[in-house]
Motif scaffolding. Structure first.
Motif, PDB file in Angstrom:
ATOM      1  N   PRO A 151       0.828  -1.214   0.000  1.00 37.51           N
ATOM      2  CA  PRO A 151       0.000   0.000   0.000  1.00 37.51           C
ATOM      3  C   PRO A 151       0.859   1.259   0.000  1.00 37.51           C
ATOM      4  O   PRO A 151       1.908   1.288   0.663  1.00 37.51           O
ATOM      5  CB  PRO A 151      -0.787  -0.122   1.312  1.00 37.51           C
ATOM      6  N   ALA A 202       0.691   5.880  -0.736  1.00 36.97           N
ATOM      7  CA  ALA A 202       0.001   7.105  -1.156  1.00 36.97           C
ATOM      8  C   ALA A 202       0.295   7.333  -2.639  1.00 36.97           C
ATOM      9  O   ALA A 202       1.230   6.747  -3.203  1.00 36.97           O
ATOM     10  CB  ALA A 202       0.485   8.281  -0.316  1.00 36.97           C
ATOM     11  N   HIS A 259       5.803   7.941  -4.281  1.00 40.18           N
ATOM     12  CA  HIS A 259       7.046   8.381  -3.664  1.00 40.18           C
ATOM     13  C   HIS A 259       7.390   7.484  -2.478  1.00 40.18           C
ATOM     14  O   HIS A 259       6.543   6.777  -1.936  1.00 40.18           O
ATOM     15  CB  HIS A 259       6.954   9.832  -3.203  1.00 40.18           C
ATOM     16  N   ASN A 294      13.824   2.598  -0.870  1.00 38.98           N
ATOM     17  CA  ASN A 294      12.605   1.779  -0.893  1.00 38.98           C
ATOM     18  C   ASN A 294      12.759   0.606  -1.860  1.00 38.98           C
ATOM     19  O   ASN A 294      13.045   0.778  -3.039  1.00 38.98           O
ATOM     20  CB  ASN A 294      11.429   2.663  -1.318  1.00 38.98           C
ATOM     21  N   HIS A 295      12.536  -0.594  -1.344  1.00 34.23           N
ATOM     22  CA  HIS A 295      12.746  -1.803  -2.146  1.00 34.23           C
ATOM     23  C   HIS A 295      11.749  -1.885  -3.301  1.00 34.23           C
ATOM     24  O   HIS A 295      12.124  -2.113  -4.457  1.00 34.23           O
ATOM     25  CB  HIS A 295      12.623  -3.038  -1.236  1.00 34.23           C
ATOM     26  N   LEU A 296      10.466  -1.683  -2.992  1.00 32.99           N
ATOM     27  CA  LEU A 296       9.440  -1.825  -4.031  1.00 32.99           C
ATOM     28  C   LEU A 296       9.639  -0.796  -5.147  1.00 32.99           C
ATOM     29  O   LEU A 296       9.595  -1.132  -6.326  1.00 32.99           O
ATOM     30  CB  LEU A 296       8.048  -1.696  -3.416  1.00 32.99           C
TER      31      LEU A 296
HETATM   32  C1  LIG Z   1      -1.833   3.533   4.093  1.00 35.31           C
HETATM   33  C2  LIG Z   1      -0.372   3.369   3.778  1.00 35.31           C
HETATM   34  C3  LIG Z   1       0.252   4.324   2.990  1.00 35.31           C
HETATM   35  C4  LIG Z   1       1.609   4.188   2.706  1.00 35.31           C
HETATM   36  N1  LIG Z   1       2.191   5.122   1.872  1.00 35.31           N
HETATM   37  C5  LIG Z   1       3.479   4.955   1.534  1.00 35.31           C
HETATM   38  C6  LIG Z   1       4.094   5.836   0.581  1.00 35.31           C
HETATM   39  O1  LIG Z   1       3.471   6.747   0.026  1.00 35.31           O
HETATM   40  N2  LIG Z   1       5.396   5.650   0.284  1.00 35.31           N
HETATM   41  C7  LIG Z   1       6.115   4.634   0.866  1.00 35.31           C
HETATM   42  O2  LIG Z   1       7.294   4.502   0.536  1.00 35.31           O
HETATM   43  N3  LIG Z   1       5.562   3.785   1.737  1.00 35.31           N
HETATM   44  C8  LIG Z   1       4.259   3.906   2.080  1.00 35.31           C
HETATM   45  N4  LIG Z   1       3.677   3.029   2.948  1.00 35.31           N
HETATM   46  C9  LIG Z   1       4.512   1.948   3.507  1.00 35.31           C
HETATM   47  C10 LIG Z   1       4.689   0.859   2.427  1.00 35.31           C
HETATM   48  O3  LIG Z   1       3.565  -0.014   2.426  1.00 35.31           O
HETATM   49  C11 LIG Z   1       5.974   0.041   2.656  1.00 35.31           C
HETATM   50  O4  LIG Z   1       5.975  -0.504   3.968  1.00 35.31           O
HETATM   51  C12 LIG Z   1       7.222   0.902   2.480  1.00 35.31           C
HETATM   52  O5  LIG Z   1       7.144   1.592   1.256  1.00 35.31           O
HETATM   53  C13 LIG Z   1       8.483   0.080   2.472  1.00 35.31           C
HETATM   54  O6  LIG Z   1       8.564  -0.618   1.245  1.00 35.31           O
HETATM   55  P1  LIG Z   1       9.831  -1.554   0.989  1.00 35.31           P
HETATM   56  O7  LIG Z   1       9.583  -2.290  -0.296  1.00 35.31           O
HETATM   57  O8  LIG Z   1      11.089  -0.774   1.093  1.00 35.31           O
HETATM   58  O9  LIG Z   1       9.654  -2.517   2.245  1.00 35.31           O
HETATM   59  P2  LIG Z   1      10.592  -3.620   2.851  1.00 35.31           P
HETATM   60  O10 LIG Z   1      10.786  -3.281   4.271  1.00 35.31           O
HETATM   61  O11 LIG Z   1      11.776  -3.872   1.982  1.00 35.31           O
HETATM   62  O12 LIG Z   1       9.601  -4.876   2.746  1.00 35.31           O
HETATM   63  C14 LIG Z   1      10.051  -6.157   3.189  1.00 35.31           C
HETATM   64  C15 LIG Z   1       8.850  -7.004   3.481  1.00 35.31           C
HETATM   65  O13 LIG Z   1       8.136  -6.412   4.576  1.00 35.31           O
HETATM   66  C16 LIG Z   1       6.743  -6.617   4.414  1.00 35.31           C
HETATM   67  N5  LIG Z   1       6.065  -5.301   4.319  1.00 35.31           N
HETATM   68  C17 LIG Z   1       6.520  -4.148   3.771  1.00 35.31           C
HETATM   69  N6  LIG Z   1       5.592  -3.182   3.848  1.00 35.31           N
HETATM   70  C18 LIG Z   1       4.521  -3.724   4.468  1.00 35.31           C
HETATM   71  C19 LIG Z   1       3.243  -3.225   4.828  1.00 35.31           C
HETATM   72  N7  LIG Z   1       2.840  -1.953   4.530  1.00 35.31           N
HETATM   73  N8  LIG Z   1       2.400  -4.044   5.471  1.00 35.31           N
HETATM   74  C20 LIG Z   1       2.756  -5.315   5.766  1.00 35.31           C
HETATM   75  N9  LIG Z   1       3.947  -5.849   5.432  1.00 35.31           N
HETATM   76  C21 LIG Z   1       4.824  -5.068   4.778  1.00 35.31           C
HETATM   77  C22 LIG Z   1       6.568  -7.404   3.132  1.00 35.31           C
HETATM   78  O14 LIG Z   1       6.520  -8.781   3.408  1.00 35.31           O
HETATM   79  C23 LIG Z   1       7.831  -7.084   2.353  1.00 35.31           C
HETATM   80  O15 LIG Z   1       8.169  -8.105   1.410  1.00 35.31           O
HETATM   81  C24 LIG Z   1       2.339   3.103   3.238  1.00 35.31           C
HETATM   82  C25 LIG Z   1       1.686   2.151   4.008  1.00 35.31           C
HETATM   83  C26 LIG Z   1       0.344   2.260   4.259  1.00 35.31           C
HETATM   84  C27 LIG Z   1      -0.343   1.185   5.059  1.00 35.31           C
END
Ligand SMILES: Cc1cc2nc3c(=O)[nH]c(=O)nc-3n(C[C@H](O)[C@H](O)[C@H](O)COP(=O)(O)OP(=O)(O)OC[C@H]3O[C@@H](n4cnc5c(N)ncnc54)[C@H](O)[C@@H]3O)c2cc1C
Length: 229
Positions: free
Chosen positions: A56, A58, A69, A74-76
């Motif tokens: 999820p 924004a 953003h 950020n991994h994703l």
């Molecule tokens: C309502 C909402 C809005 C958000 N808006 C933003 C935004 O605009 N930009 C942003 O960068 N991030 C946002 N996030 C957080 C986003 O979902 C990720 O947690 C964050 O971007 C980190 O991504 P990553 O790939 O670096 O995570 P990593 O830490 O590399 O992810 C590793 C693992 O952690 C778990 N994980 C990661 N995120 C989540 C999660 N949200 N819920 C449950 N498990 C998770 C998954 O299994 C994933 O494979 C938001 C979250 C929510 C709930």
């Protein structure tokens, strides 16, 4: 986002043509943009080396682009940069309770955008996108501290064309079997309404001033009703 009929039944591409429940499809630009405006979060899907990942986030938009953003690390977002991604926004409007669970459904408005995500490097365009993402949630970018150079260094912004976008909308009653209509079972819709509550000041807030007007204006409104920038 063309309304014109084409080889894809009005969809912008073969892969965005809604096949199941096709009458619920909307490809009209205003329908797609309206749902994006009503939504608050996007679910962003990418293909990673160890499998699909949907998180999820924004988002913001203008007429032609969707913006995402996150932290520079950020991994994703780093995985999605330069690749095909899929972004889904859903507004949930109700539970549709049928006479048999087979016909239960939900009322919803959703948009799926597919396309190649590109990292924005140009500083002016990055700021433009960050303002859109911020103001999509609450239009208050101009009322807070602007991002510092350090903030900007730590932030990455991706853009995705809105060219391949489809919407799907379900509204109204359950659709039951004709033979079940006269039966003893209840059928109907349980509406779902999300509504903003009164803002709660941060416990470490300096001063006791009211929130900025765009934040105060949210109270009592639904996400659909939040003022645009
Ligand atoms: C309502 C909402 C809005 C958000 N808006 C933003 C935004 O605009 N930009 C942003 O960068 N991030 C946002 N996030 C957080 C986003 O979902 C990720 O947690 C964050 O971007 C980190 O991504 P990553 O790939 O670096 O995570 P990593 O830490 O590399 O992810 C590793 C693992 O952690 C778990 N994980 C990661 N995120 C989540 C999660 N949200 N819920 C449950 N498990 C998770 C998954 O299994 C994933 O494979 C938001 C979250 C929510 C709930």
């Amino acid at each position: 986002m063309s309304q014109d009929s084409n080889d894809f039944g009005g969809a912008p591409s073969a892969r965005t043509r809604v096949r199941r429940g096709a009458p619920r499809a909307r490809y009209d630009r205003d329908d797609v943009l309206g749902i994006l405006d009503a939504g608050l979060i996007a679910h962003v899907g990418v293909t990673t080396g160890d499998g699909p990942l949907v998180l999820p986030m924004a988002y913001g938009r203008d007429d032609d682009w969707l913006y995402l953003h996150g932290a520079a690390a950020n991994h994703l977002l780093n995985t999605g940069e330069g690749h095909e991604v899929c972004v889904t926004v859903t507004c949930l409007d109700g539970l549709v309770m049928a006479r048999t669970p087979f016909h239960n459904s939900m009322n919803y408005r959703s948009v799926v955008v597919r396309g190649r995500a590109t990292r924005i490097l140009d500083e002016a365009r990055r700021l433009y996108a960050l303002k859109l993402i911020t103001d999509h949630v609450v239009a208050h970018w101009d009322l807070v501290r602007p991002p510092s150079q350090s903030d900007l260094r730590k932030t990455m912004v991706l853009e995705l064309p809105l060219a391949e976008a489809s919407a799907k909308v379900r509204a109204g009653d359950p659709v039951d079997e004709p033979d079940d209509i006269a039966g003893p079972w209840w059928a109907g819709v349980v509406p779902i309404t999300t509504r903003f509550d009164t803002p709660v000041p941060s416990s470490d807030l300096a001063g006791d001033g009211p929130p900025p007007a765009p934040i105060t204006a949210l109270a009592g409104r639904t996400p659909d009703e939040r003022p645009s920038s």
